[in-house]
Design an enzyme around this catalytic site. Sequence first.
Site, PDB file in Angstrom:
ATOM      1  CB  CYS A 155      -0.912  -0.025   1.226  1.00 30.34           C
ATOM      2  SG  CYS A 155      -1.910   1.451   1.390  1.00 30.34           S
ATOM      3  CB  CYS A 158      -0.371   2.533   4.066  1.00 27.25           C
ATOM      4  SG  CYS A 158      -1.783   1.798   3.311  1.00 27.25           S
ATOM      5  CG  ASP A 159       3.352   1.173   4.381  1.00 26.93           C
ATOM      6  OD1 ASP A 159       2.906   1.654   5.446  1.00 26.93           O
ATOM      7  OD2 ASP A 159       3.140   0.009   4.018  1.00 26.93           O
TER       8      ASP A 159
END
Length: 329
Positions: A155, A158-159
Amino acid sequence: MMAADGGSTLMIEKEFPKTEKKKTKYDVIIIGAGPAGYTAGIYCSRARHDTLILSGILPGGQLVNTTEVENYPGFENGVMGPDLMIVMRKQTERMGTTIIDDEVIDVDFRHKPFKILTASEEYECRAVIIATGASPRKIGIVGEQTFGGRGVSYCATCDGPFFRNQELVVVGGGDSAIEEATFLTKFASKVHIVHRKDQLRASKVMQERAFSNQKIQFHWNSEVSDITGDQKVQNVILNDTKTGQKTTLPVGGIFVAIGHEPNTKIFANRVELDAQGYLVLKDHTKTSVEGVFGAGDVHDHRYRQAITAAGYGCMAAIDVDKYLTEHKA
Ligand code: NAP
């Protein structure tokens, strides 16, 4: 207050607490707690059906792994994915749905009432909504598991921000891979797209965007054969599928974007699945078993959006309401 034998009832109650028998029979059981499952819960409960959601061990679905969600209507300034799921859960509970964070390990749809088995309990119900979603596909190499959460990610939103000024690998040739790679160029010094073919599957407009991005380098006909490092990812080793030549890319992270797999393992041979394992639905939300319905990414590999999953949850619940009204217990 004293009991007949002189002891205190308070004391007795304390020593022998009344054990309430756990409720195991419901009108509807919804398996899965992403946007589809929660929405289905809200609609089923509002239709006055006794409803249970078995949410699995990671409630909230894929949105729990995202950061900001900007395209879910109703949030002018966007909303964090995990926050959205918490609010959905609270709203569902307020409507009267029982939610238990337990994982379903088997189902018996051969007879009615249907039986739903978790590790600790057996439940019965008159109708089921399958809303178990989908999970990111894995490459399937050892290093991927070893460095999960330590440089291997599924993701970018997200990261991505954790990899400022580092070189990164993105695996895949579809829209997700190109979108993630383009997004990651905001943070990374360079992004290597590794694709097993010599052309992309992604839409033309996204391809053009990636080809004109100076920070993106393509590695065609290549697969990731190993991921190495000390505490976290340091090298990604590529194998050229045409020449067999190995290349080592010193990078800080690797984002795998090679599609998704539906979470349908427990439903194999219980309801009809397609060749990819997605739930087959007819007449909108009906599965091959009368009284069992489906909603969200577990069947939808085309749109895969929180809002479309929620929409399907609503549709499945309305179909369940009609079914239960027509098939009184
Ligand atoms: P996808 O279209 O199925 O693409 C998956 C990619 O990963 C393909 O290039 C495939 O290679 C590759 N791949 C699959 N298994 C692999 C493996 N084991 N090892 C290496 N490579 C592997 O999946 P997606 O990109 O996640 O997209 C899914 C759907 O969502 C699509 O309909 C897409 O259009 C849509 N989507 C849209 C947007 C957007 O419009 N903004 C963004 C994301 C996704 P091959 O090409 O060789 O098969």
